[in-house]
Design an enzyme around this catalytic site. Structure first.
Site, mmCIF file in Angstrom:
data_model
loop_
_atom_site.group_PDB
_atom_site.id
_atom_site.type_symbol
_atom_site.label_atom_id
_atom_site.label_comp_id
_atom_site.label_asym_id
_atom_site.label_seq_id
_atom_site.Cartn_x
_atom_site.Cartn_y
_atom_site.Cartn_z
ATOM 1 N N ALA A 216 -5.110 19.693 15.505
ATOM 2 C CA ALA A 216 -6.481 20.086 15.824
ATOM 3 C C ALA A 216 -6.904 19.751 17.249
ATOM 4 C CB ALA A 216 -7.454 19.439 14.834
ATOM 5 N N ASP B 198 2.752 35.820 12.964
ATOM 6 C CA ASP B 198 3.266 36.454 14.175
ATOM 7 C C ASP B 198 2.023 37.070 14.798
ATOM 8 O OD1 ASP B 198 4.097 38.500 16.001
ATOM 9 O OD2 ASP B 198 6.113 38.208 15.210
ATOM 10 N N HIS B 199 1.499 36.462 15.838
ATOM 11 C CA HIS B 199 0.156 36.876 16.259
ATOM 12 C C HIS B 199 0.131 38.298 16.810
ATOM 13 C CE1 HIS B 199 1.387 35.705 20.334
ATOM 14 N NE2 HIS B 199 0.331 36.346 20.787
ATOM 15 N N HIS C 194 7.995 38.961 17.886
ATOM 16 C CA HIS C 194 7.038 39.975 18.347
ATOM 17 C C HIS C 194 7.681 41.342 18.612
ATOM 18 C CE1 HIS C 194 4.723 36.406 18.617
ATOM 19 N NE2 HIS C 194 5.016 36.079 19.856
HETATM 20 C C1 BG6 Z 1 3.935 33.501 22.255
HETATM 21 C C2 BG6 Z 1 5.062 32.962 23.076
HETATM 22 O O1 BG6 Z 1 4.334 33.701 20.925
HETATM 23 O O2 BG6 Z 1 3.507 34.733 22.801
HETATM 24 C C3 BG6 Z 1 4.658 32.807 24.513
HETATM 25 O O3 BG6 Z 1 5.469 31.706 22.544
HETATM 26 C C4 BG6 Z 1 4.087 34.086 25.046
HETATM 27 O O4 BG6 Z 1 5.751 32.399 25.312
HETATM 28 C C5 BG6 Z 1 3.015 34.635 24.114
HETATM 29 O O5 BG6 Z 1 3.517 33.823 26.309
HETATM 30 C C6 BG6 Z 1 2.548 36.009 24.549
HETATM 31 O O6 BG6 Z 1 1.451 36.384 23.765
HETATM 32 P P1 BG6 Z 1 0.353 37.379 24.295
HETATM 33 O O7 BG6 Z 1 -0.581 37.572 23.152
HETATM 34 O O8 BG6 Z 1 -0.286 36.748 25.485
HETATM 35 O O9 BG6 Z 1 1.085 38.643 24.691
#
Ligand code: BG6
Length: 493
Positions: free
Chosen positions: A13, A181-182, A244
């Site tokens: 946090a 996985d954002h 990603h």
């Molecule tokens: C993360 C990686 O998952 O994604 C980072 O660990 C990277 O190294 C990042 O910079 C990139 O995310 P975004 O949303 O900025 O494209």
């Protein structure tokens, strides 16, 4: 699922992700009325910190990073009043009693409901330990639902991922595990299935008869920053490709799901990974290129080369760039090359997918008339969100001249404060029990099966590590990947 009261226990946090993304996301969900009015957030960290100090930290991080400004008065008081903090030694299950008391105390004030969302924004070595200690500490035996959100990376290869999954599964069922996985939370990544499956214009031509190649780029301008202790062991392959890049590939390639439901969608995505051609170690050099940035100029400033960055070994072989040519060997995609590239210290921060269509048969008859190009559909994911369709049309005032035209759609231009952040979407989904845009275990394991031989070939030194100057589009050696197919990278706006 309708809105339900819940307590979110946030491990890590006081960390960077919590400050930059998670608290701002939680605040936005609260402000937009997207979570039940009865909720609480219990922050867990290593350092001793009083409640007031912690709340101040949360406030500062929201003020600095949120897309919404902090509303003064009751609304803010109401939000921050639901935030607690507890310091724990996460390795010691006995200390979890304190956490349990805090969670239960909150639940008493929320009509005695007990729904728990555990969020592990921690060093990956701790994922398994914390999942186990939550069970040993009595936190997972609650009445309502429980869910576990885990940040990446999920293991460092198939074997370690399996071991981790094994440990987690002793405390949480697969349906309760939300692997983040954002990229799957990004608006335009989620939009791909809508664009594909709701438009008659696209789906009939979305295959190897009409598509020449697809290019997926995720370029970054930042270098390794202060993350070398993590990145030295991950490199771009594990950091970006295993998750990603392959997720974007799946969204582009999947078949229409039989229903717009979580498992139906994930089933179709997994099939893409099953069809993804896996390269043997001795083939890697033909299909995958790795690079590392050296010193160079970015925006007029000289920046360090990777090996000179803090905490990086002076002879480090860690790749900061990967490009590859992929094939999805199924009926729809057979023969279509997918070019992916991702790297740090590139000229532009941009995530986009370019779908290049084949040329029309009569194209040669038109060549005298000027710049006829192939149709392109460019899906822009970041920083611009939207898409552009490139077509050919007659140049006004002439009778035989052709000009390229671009049809543009902007996804976020009309949304005040910008569209919701990836983490907002994902936390919202986890709170409501929707795991569609989280990674299922079979996706993770298949992704490692593709990545592991590449890593092994590199570790054995079978493939050169190329240099590229910071501020450039990666090593020149990449070009052979494309030239075989007579393709060029598109550098669109
Ligand atoms: C993360 C990686 O998952 O994604 C980072 O660990 C990277 O190294 C990042 O910079 C990139 O995310 P975004 O949303 O900025 O494209």
């Amino acid at each position: 699922e309708s809105k339900q009261p819940f307590v979110m226990v946030l491990f890590g946090a006081t960390g960077d992700l919590a400050k930059r993304k998670l608290f701002p996301a939680l605040y936005a969900l609260y402000r937009d009325g997207l979570v039940h009015e009865h909720f609480a957030i219990v922050g867990v960290g290593r350092s001793e910190m009083g409640q007031a100090e912690f709340r101040k930290m949360v406030q500062d991080s929201i003020a600095k990073h949120s897309r919404l400004s902090i509303a003064e008065g009751q609304a803010w008081e109401n939000f921050i009043g639901r935030v607690d903090y507890v310091a724990l030694d996460v390795n010691n299950s006995e200390t979890y009693a304190l956490l349990r008391q805090m969670v239960e105390a909150r639940e008493k004030t929320m009509d005695d409901t007990s729904n728990r969302l555990f969020y592990l924004s921690l060093a990956p070595e701790l994922f398994g330990t914390v999942a186990t200690n939550l069970r040993l500490g009595g936190l997972t035996q609650n009445q309502g639902w429980k869910r576990l959100i885990i940040e990446k990376p999920f293991g460092k290869d198939l074997e370690s991922a399996r071991a981790l999954n094994e440990v987690i599964s002793q405390s949480f069922r697969e349906e309760e595990v939300y692997r983040i996985d954002h990229y799957l939370g990004k608006e335009m990544v989620q939009n791909i299935e809508m664009l594909r499956f709701t438009n008659m214009l696209f789906e009939p031509v979305w295959n190897n008869r009409y598509i020449d190649n697809v290019q997926i780029t995720a370029s970054e301008t930042l270098g390794v920053e202060d993350r070398a202790s993590y990145y030295e062991h991950s490199g771009a392959l594990r950091d970006m490709v295993q998750n990603h890049m392959l997720q974007m590939l799946m969204m582009v390639c999947m078949e229409p799901p039989s229903k717009f439901e979580t498992e139906a969608i994930r089933d179709e995505k997994v099939k893409v990974l099953r069809s993804l051609r896996r390269y043997a170690e001795d083939e890697i050099s033909q299909y995958v290129v790795r690079g590392q940035y050296t010193t160079g100029e970015m925006k007029g400033q000289q920046v360090l080369g990777y090996r000179d960055e803090a905490n990086v070994a002076p002879d480090s072989d860690t790749e900061t760039f990967v490009a590859a040519k992929l094939y999805v060997n199924n009926f729809r995609w057979s023969g279509v090359p997918f070019f992916i590239r991702t790297g740090k210290r590139m000229p532009k921060k941009a995530t986009e997918i370019v779908v290049q269509f084949k040329e029309v048969p009569l194209l040669n008859n038109f060549t005298h008339a000027g710049a006829v190009g192939p149709n392109l559909l460019v899906i822009r994911i970041h920083p611009m969100e939207g898409m552009t369709l490139y077509l050919n049309a007659k140049k006004p005032g002439t009778d035989d001249k052709v000009v390229p035209i671009a049809m543009d759609f902007c996804n976020n231009c009309d949304i005040e404060g910008g569209s919701p952040e990836a983490y907002e979407r994902l936390i919202h989904d986890a709170v409501h029990g929707d795991s569609t845009f989280f990674t299922r275990w079979d996706e993770v394991s298949l992704a490692w099966k593709f990545v592991d031989p590449i890593r092994r070939a590199w570790d054995k030194g079978l493939v050169p590590l190329h240099d590229y100057q910071a501020g450039t589009w990666g090593p020149k050696a990449v070009n052979f990947l494309l030239s075989e197919d007579d393709v060029n990278w598109w550098y669109v706006r």
